[in-house]
Write a protein that holds these residues in place. Structure first.
Motif, PDB file in Angstrom:
ATOM      1  N   ARG A  11      37.008  36.132  44.200  1.00  0.00           N
ATOM      2  CA  ARG A  11      37.347  36.421  42.808  1.00  0.00           C
ATOM      3  C   ARG A  11      36.390  35.719  41.853  1.00  0.00           C
ATOM      4  O   ARG A  11      35.952  36.292  40.857  1.00  0.00           O
ATOM      5  CB  ARG A  11      38.788  35.991  42.495  1.00  0.00           C
ATOM      6  CG  ARG A  11      39.188  36.363  41.075  1.00  0.00           C
ATOM      7  CD  ARG A  11      40.542  35.811  40.687  1.00  0.00           C
ATOM      8  NE  ARG A  11      40.869  36.259  39.350  1.00  0.00           N
ATOM      9  CZ  ARG A  11      40.426  35.713  38.245  1.00  0.00           C
ATOM     10  NH1 ARG A  11      39.627  34.669  38.305  1.00  0.00           N
ATOM     11  NH2 ARG A  11      40.752  36.187  37.062  1.00  0.00           N
ATOM     12  N   THR A  15      33.981  37.671  39.251  1.00  0.00           N
ATOM     13  CA  THR A  15      34.076  37.365  37.823  1.00  0.00           C
ATOM     14  C   THR A  15      32.714  36.980  37.250  1.00  0.00           C
ATOM     15  O   THR A  15      32.329  37.423  36.159  1.00  0.00           O
ATOM     16  CB  THR A  15      35.075  36.214  37.585  1.00  0.00           C
ATOM     17  OG1 THR A  15      36.346  36.596  38.107  1.00  0.00           O
ATOM     18  CG2 THR A  15      35.205  35.915  36.105  1.00  0.00           C
ATOM     19  N   SER A  18      30.430  40.208  37.180  1.00  0.00           N
ATOM     20  CA  SER A  18      30.951  41.421  36.544  1.00  0.00           C
ATOM     21  C   SER A  18      30.313  41.702  35.188  1.00  0.00           C
ATOM     22  O   SER A  18      30.198  42.853  34.775  1.00  0.00           O
ATOM     23  CB  SER A  18      32.475  41.315  36.388  1.00  0.00           C
ATOM     24  OG  SER A  18      32.800  40.242  35.523  1.00  0.00           O
ATOM     25  N   ASP A 147      39.408  40.864  40.032  1.00  0.00           N
ATOM     26  CA  ASP A 147      39.283  40.483  38.621  1.00  0.00           C
ATOM     27  C   ASP A 147      39.937  41.500  37.691  1.00  0.00           C
ATOM     28  O   ASP A 147      39.764  41.452  36.479  1.00  0.00           O
ATOM     29  CB  ASP A 147      37.815  40.288  38.226  1.00  0.00           C
ATOM     30  CG  ASP A 147      36.992  41.568  38.336  1.00  0.00           C
ATOM     31  OD1 ASP A 147      37.374  42.457  39.130  1.00  0.00           O
ATOM     32  OD2 ASP A 147      35.966  41.676  37.651  1.00  0.00           O
ATOM     33  N   SER A 227      46.191  36.430  42.150  1.00  0.00           N
ATOM     34  CA  SER A 227      46.432  36.462  40.702  1.00  0.00           C
ATOM     35  C   SER A 227      47.895  36.211  40.391  1.00  0.00           C
ATOM     36  O   SER A 227      48.227  35.478  39.446  1.00  0.00           O
ATOM     37  CB  SER A 227      45.994  37.812  40.127  1.00  0.00           C
ATOM     38  OG  SER A 227      44.628  38.046  40.365  1.00  0.00           O
ATOM     39  N   LEU A 257      42.451  38.737  33.742  1.00  0.00           N
ATOM     40  CA  LEU A 257      42.290  40.012  34.436  1.00  0.00           C
ATOM     41  C   LEU A 257      42.141  41.148  33.436  1.00  0.00           C
ATOM     42  O   LEU A 257      42.758  41.149  32.377  1.00  0.00           O
ATOM     43  CB  LEU A 257      43.485  40.287  35.341  1.00  0.00           C
ATOM     44  CG  LEU A 257      43.770  39.303  36.479  1.00  0.00           C
ATOM     45  CD1 LEU A 257      44.777  39.907  37.442  1.00  0.00           C
ATOM     46  CD2 LEU A 257      42.508  38.896  37.211  1.00  0.00           C
TER      47      LEU A 257
END
Length: 308
Positions: A11, A15, A18, A147, A227, A257
């Protein structure tokens, strides 16, 4: 609940990459997301309470999934033995049952139990009155990313057709025929039928522009279990129907998120039923939490004290 270190790292990497505009980093991001999709285990958590007839229709929908690799957990808020007896009939599905005593509407508590005991990396939250389309799990899998959280769409089946389905006068496969759905929509027996159209992938950007914001509700919501762990699951201070899903969506968004979804993807069909009695204090509780910025609820999977 333990959260896998590998998923924390994945994750984190997703992140970081991204928002990159570099070609190679973008490709790396896409590769990491595909890696997440490839190796993740998926579990559908279905909240239920006593409605065996509707739950049977829902489980029949999961028998027809194009994606076979998923498990189901029935999060049972105090039903009688009839629900357990129904589940025992579905030996062809990978299905488990968590149950608590009936002390009123405590959906958040039993769903947290289901999350805690799940072995999956990706969780789909839904209800026992929502029949999935054949591509429901496959769509959620394709759109999954650690994410993001995925918001699905819903077609509303009104009273007449809902009763025909319950009485076995109509098979659920009729719902998967878009021409039949549109005709029923013209006759005012179904609403939001346009959301059931499986638009071609190349058309989705245009469709998204026409409806840029998806309606967000907890009966068709998916995210990584990590999450959910980070925001401490559902807030068990919500007892009684309503707002608990809005609360979760807000906290996932505040956690960082990004919501994602598309018309015609992750489709489900909601059976009409008598409305549940609303929790009149729930909205005020949510507003207090938002004002205080409490992303990690105190009364969730873990029981915390102080501010969060």
């Amino acid at each position: 609940m333990e959260c896998s270190l590998s998923y924390y790292l994945l994750r984190w990497a997703i992140t970081i990459f991204s928002s990159s505009s570099d070609y190679y980093l973008v490709k790396l991001y896409e590769y990491l997301v595909k890696l997440y999709e490839l190796y993740m285990k998926i579990e559908v958590i279905i909240s239920a309470y006593n409605n065996v007839c509707d739950l049977q229709l829902v489980l029949n929908g999961y028998r027809r999934q194009s994606e076979p690799n998923f498990s189901i957990c029935i999060a049972d808020d105090g039903s009688g033995p009839e629900v357990r007896d129904l589940i025992d009939q579905y030996t062809d599905l990978n299905i488990r049952h968590v149950w608590q005593e009936d002390h009123g509407f405590r959906k958040t508590r039993i769903v947290n139990n289901a999350i805690t005991t799940s072995q999956a990396e990706h969780i789909i939250l839904t209800d026992g009155d929502c029949i999935p389309s054949p591509d429901f799990v496959a769509d959620h899998k394709e759109m999954a990313s650690p994410d993001k959280f995925t918001v699905g769409v819903r077609v509303y089946i009104k009273k007449d057709i809902s009763q025909r389905l319950r009485n076995q006068a109509l098979d659920i496969t009729a719902l998967f025929n878009i021409l039949w759905l549109l005709w029923q929509s013209i006759k005012k027996k179904i609403s939001k039928s346009e959301q059931a159209i499986r638009y071609p992938t190349w058309l989705l950007p245009l469709v998204t522009k026409l409806k840029p914001r998806m309606t967000r509700f907890g009966a068709n919501l998916a995210m990584s279990r990590t999450s959910l762990c980070e925001v401490n699951g559902l807030d068990e201070d919500y007892e009684g129907w309503g707002v608990e899903d809005t609360d979760l969506i807000w906290r996932l968004s505040e956690y960082g998120l990004t919501p994602t979804g598309a018309l015609g993807r992750c489709r489900q069909y909601h059976l009409e039923h008598k409305p549940s009695e609303k929790n009149t204090e729930a909205r005020a509780h949510l507003m207090r939490k938002q004002k205080a910025g409490k992303i990690r609820c105190l009364n969730g999977i873990e029981k915390l004290t102080g501010t969060s």
